[in-house]
Design an enzyme around this catalytic site. Structure first.
Site, PDB file in Angstrom:
ATOM      1  N   HIS A   1      -1.324 -35.986  34.447  1.00 39.15           N
ATOM      2  CA  HIS A   1      -1.299 -37.336  33.850  1.00 39.15           C
ATOM      3  C   HIS A   1      -2.756 -37.783  33.707  1.00 39.15           C
ATOM      4  O   HIS A   1      -3.292 -38.485  34.569  1.00 39.15           O
ATOM      5  CB  HIS A   1      -0.548 -38.317  34.749  1.00 39.15           C
ATOM      6  CG  HIS A   1       0.903 -37.993  34.935  1.00 39.15           C
ATOM      7  ND1 HIS A   1       1.339 -36.903  35.650  1.00 39.15           N
ATOM      8  CD2 HIS A   1       2.016 -38.631  34.488  1.00 39.15           C
ATOM      9  CE1 HIS A   1       2.664 -36.878  35.637  1.00 39.15           C
ATOM     10  NE2 HIS A   1       3.097 -37.918  34.936  1.00 39.15           N
TER      11      HIS A   1
ATOM     12  N   ASP B   1      -1.099 -37.753  38.913  1.00 45.88           N
ATOM     13  CA  ASP B   1      -1.484 -39.173  39.016  1.00 45.88           C
ATOM     14  C   ASP B   1      -0.694 -39.997  37.994  1.00 45.88           C
ATOM     15  O   ASP B   1      -1.260 -40.512  37.032  1.00 45.88           O
ATOM     16  CB  ASP B   1      -3.005 -39.280  38.766  1.00 45.88           C
ATOM     17  CG  ASP B   1      -3.494 -40.715  38.847  1.00 45.88           C
ATOM     18  OD1 ASP B   1      -2.844 -41.542  39.518  1.00 45.88           O
ATOM     19  OD2 ASP B   1      -4.546 -41.008  38.230  1.00 45.88           O
TER      20      ASP B   1
ATOM     21  N   GLU C   1      -1.704 -35.180  28.786  1.00 45.71           N
ATOM     22  CA  GLU C   1      -1.526 -36.622  28.577  1.00 45.71           C
ATOM     23  C   GLU C   1      -0.478 -36.802  27.485  1.00 45.71           C
ATOM     24  O   GLU C   1      -0.627 -36.300  26.380  1.00 45.71           O
ATOM     25  CB  GLU C   1      -2.866 -37.277  28.190  1.00 45.71           C
ATOM     26  CG  GLU C   1      -2.788 -38.697  27.687  1.00 45.71           C
ATOM     27  CD  GLU C   1      -2.114 -39.687  28.646  1.00 45.71           C
ATOM     28  OE1 GLU C   1      -2.487 -39.737  29.821  1.00 45.71           O
ATOM     29  OE2 GLU C   1      -1.196 -40.405  28.195  1.00 45.71           O
TER      30      GLU C   1
ATOM     31  N   HIS D   1     -10.813 -41.109  43.175  1.00 46.17           N
ATOM     32  CA  HIS D   1     -11.891 -40.281  42.615  1.00 46.17           C
ATOM     33  C   HIS D   1     -12.831 -39.764  43.697  1.00 46.17           C
ATOM     34  O   HIS D   1     -13.378 -38.670  43.575  1.00 46.17           O
ATOM     35  CB  HIS D   1     -12.624 -41.066  41.517  1.00 46.17           C
ATOM     36  CG  HIS D   1     -11.724 -41.349  40.344  1.00 46.17           C
ATOM     37  ND1 HIS D   1     -11.917 -42.375  39.462  1.00 46.17           N
ATOM     38  CD2 HIS D   1     -10.577 -40.724  39.924  1.00 46.17           C
ATOM     39  CE1 HIS D   1     -10.944 -42.372  38.545  1.00 46.17           C
ATOM     40  NE2 HIS D   1     -10.127 -41.379  38.815  1.00 46.17           N
TER      41      HIS D   1
ATOM     42  N   GLY E   1       3.718 -34.097  31.470  1.00 51.81           N
ATOM     43  CA  GLY E   1       2.908 -33.385  32.455  1.00 51.81           C
ATOM     44  C   GLY E   1       3.720 -32.521  33.404  1.00 51.81           C
ATOM     45  O   GLY E   1       3.270 -31.454  33.824  1.00 51.81           O
TER      46      GLY E   1
ATOM     47  N   SER F   1     -10.755 -39.471  35.919  1.00 52.49           N
ATOM     48  CA  SER F   1     -10.745 -38.188  36.649  1.00 52.49           C
ATOM     49  C   SER F   1     -11.037 -36.985  35.750  1.00 52.49           C
ATOM     50  O   SER F   1     -11.748 -36.063  36.181  1.00 52.49           O
ATOM     51  CB  SER F   1      -9.417 -38.019  37.386  1.00 52.49           C
ATOM     52  OG  SER F   1      -8.334 -38.352  36.557  1.00 52.49           O
TER      53      SER F   1
HETATM   54  C1  LIG Z   1      -2.717 -43.497  36.123  1.00 53.71           C
HETATM   55  S1  LIG Z   1      -3.013 -42.947  34.504  1.00 53.71           S
HETATM   56  C2  LIG Z   1      -4.080 -41.556  34.732  1.00 53.71           C
HETATM   57  C3  LIG Z   1      -5.456 -41.902  35.180  1.00 53.71           C
HETATM   58  C4  LIG Z   1      -6.375 -40.714  35.390  1.00 53.71           C
HETATM   59  N1  LIG Z   1      -5.741 -39.713  36.245  1.00 53.71           N
HETATM   60  C5  LIG Z   1      -7.682 -41.123  36.010  1.00 53.71           C
HETATM   61  O1  LIG Z   1      -7.763 -41.208  37.246  1.00 53.71           O
HETATM   62  O2  LIG Z   1      -8.646 -41.359  35.259  1.00 53.71           O
HETATM   63  C6  LIG Z   1      -1.484 -42.169  34.086  1.00 53.71           C
HETATM   64  C7  LIG Z   1      -1.446 -41.601  32.678  1.00 53.71           C
HETATM   65  O3  LIG Z   1      -0.252 -40.823  32.555  1.00 53.71           O
HETATM   66  C8  LIG Z   1       0.233 -40.929  31.219  1.00 53.71           C
HETATM   67  N2  LIG Z   1       1.645 -40.500  31.281  1.00 53.71           N
HETATM   68  C9  LIG Z   1       2.739 -41.241  31.566  1.00 53.71           C
HETATM   69  N3  LIG Z   1       3.825 -40.450  31.625  1.00 53.71           N
HETATM   70  C10 LIG Z   1       3.404 -39.179  31.406  1.00 53.71           C
HETATM   71  C11 LIG Z   1       4.056 -37.915  31.404  1.00 53.71           C
HETATM   72  N4  LIG Z   1       5.371 -37.807  31.631  1.00 53.71           N
HETATM   73  N5  LIG Z   1       3.312 -36.814  31.172  1.00 53.71           N
HETATM   74  C12 LIG Z   1       1.978 -36.917  30.945  1.00 53.71           C
HETATM   75  N6  LIG Z   1       1.301 -38.084  30.925  1.00 53.71           N
HETATM   76  C13 LIG Z   1       2.009 -39.208  31.165  1.00 53.71           C
HETATM   77  C14 LIG Z   1      -0.040 -42.361  30.862  1.00 53.71           C
HETATM   78  O4  LIG Z   1      -0.114 -42.528  29.455  1.00 53.71           O
HETATM   79  C15 LIG Z   1      -1.384 -42.610  31.576  1.00 53.71           C
HETATM   80  O5  LIG Z   1      -2.453 -42.398  30.684  1.00 53.71           O
END
Ligand SMILES: C[S@@+](CC[C@H](N)C(=O)[O-])C[C@H]1O[C@@H](n2cnc3c(N)ncnc32)[C@H](O)[C@@H]1O
Length: 282
Positions: free
Chosen positions: A41, A167, A121, A18, A147, A103
């Protein structure tokens, strides 16, 4: 998909990711032209620290908890990051942090009304929470899709400036390959965008393979920033946090070379290293 970011919210990797994100957004905000922020993500946008999952690991105590404790000694971008986190998730009475902003919330707060954010998401519960967290931000749209697939349709954006944050949760090692393919494809569609990719540092050889592919890819202007907290290949879940930044703004390398060691000290890390260098220059 078992991953829930609530278990990890506010941990040392989030603080590094961040801080870099805010540096990237501030660089975009320095120019008057509108820009787009895309996140593939996105997670749920904000994380109450008293949620069962977050309490069960309490990873935030060794992340944002330590940075907050060092707050009075901090200045510059790291102090700005802490103040923003407190403004978004702190209790104005006690000054204590109640929710850690993810984020999407950090980005939605910083961008101007003329800028735009698209957040993707896949997991429905997380996506609904994200929509609630960002309901007041009119220039933000939330999409419930894969994503990587969504990204293809979003590039090139009509704004000619902007950034993409990738991410993922890296539940499987193949995620590194998906990220690599997504970056190659995105660059074909929009070569001038800024791309920021977060990755976990667990086994050094996994990271080295990913970085080796990037070096051989033909892509240029790739910066690598890493913050390690534990000796490499330790058996803790996460030894370090890394980011690849393609097309970074001017002087980001210099600012991260200064900021990462300061963050590492604020995290009270006993071992580990920081690194910020070009994997591939101009
Ligand atoms: C590491 S977290 C994101 C954290 C966020 N970027 C933050 O820093 O606050 C990853 C997220 O990706 C989602 N996710 C997993 N596979 C995905 C996909 N193929 N496409 C979109 N989202 C996905 C998960 O449910 C999770 O909420």
């Amino acid at each position: 998909m078992k991953y829930r970011h609530s278990y990890h919210a506010g941990n040392f990797a989030d603080t590094m990711k961040h801080l870099v994100l805010i540096e990237l957004l501030n660089a975009l905000l320095r120019k008057p032209g509108e820009f787009v922020y895309i996140e593939t993500h996105a997670g749920r946008g904000e994380y109450p620290l008293d949620a069962r999952e977050t309490r069960s690991t309490s990873e935030y105590r060794e992340g944002i908890g330590r940075v907050l404790a060092a707050r009075e000694q901090l200045d510059g971008p790291l102090r700005d990051y802490v103040e923003l986190v407190l403004r978004l998730g702190g209790d104005p009475q006690s000054g204590r942090l109640q929710r850690y902003p993810g984020s999407p919330l950090l980005a939605a707060t910083l961008i101007r009304p003329s800028d735009r954010a698209v957040l993707v998401e896949l997991e429905p519960t997380e996506r609904r929470a994200l929509e609630r967290a960002l309901a007041e931000h009119r220039n933000v749209s939330v999409r419930g899709e894969d994503g990587y697939v969504a990204l293809r349709g979003l590039l090139p954006p009509p704004e000619r400036r902007g950034m993409v944050l990738i991410d993922p949760s890296y539940e499987a090692e193949e995620e590194f390959d998906r990220v690599y393919e997504a970056l190659l494809d995105a660059h074909r569609r929009w070569a001038t965008g800024i791309y920021a990719i977060w990755y976990p540092i667990k086994r050094r050889e996994t990271v080295a393979r990913f970085q080796g592919r990037l070096v051989r890819s033909g892509l240029r202007r790739i910066l690598c920033a890493e913050l390690g907290l534990y000796p490499q290949d330790s058996r803790v879940a996460l030894n370090g946090s890394g980011m690849i930044i393609m097309n970074p703004p001017w002087k980001l390398d210099e600012s991260l070379q200064t900021l990462l060691p300061v963050l590492q000290r604020a995290l009270a890390a006993r071992s580990g290293t920081t690194r910020c260098e070009w994997l591939v220059p101009e």
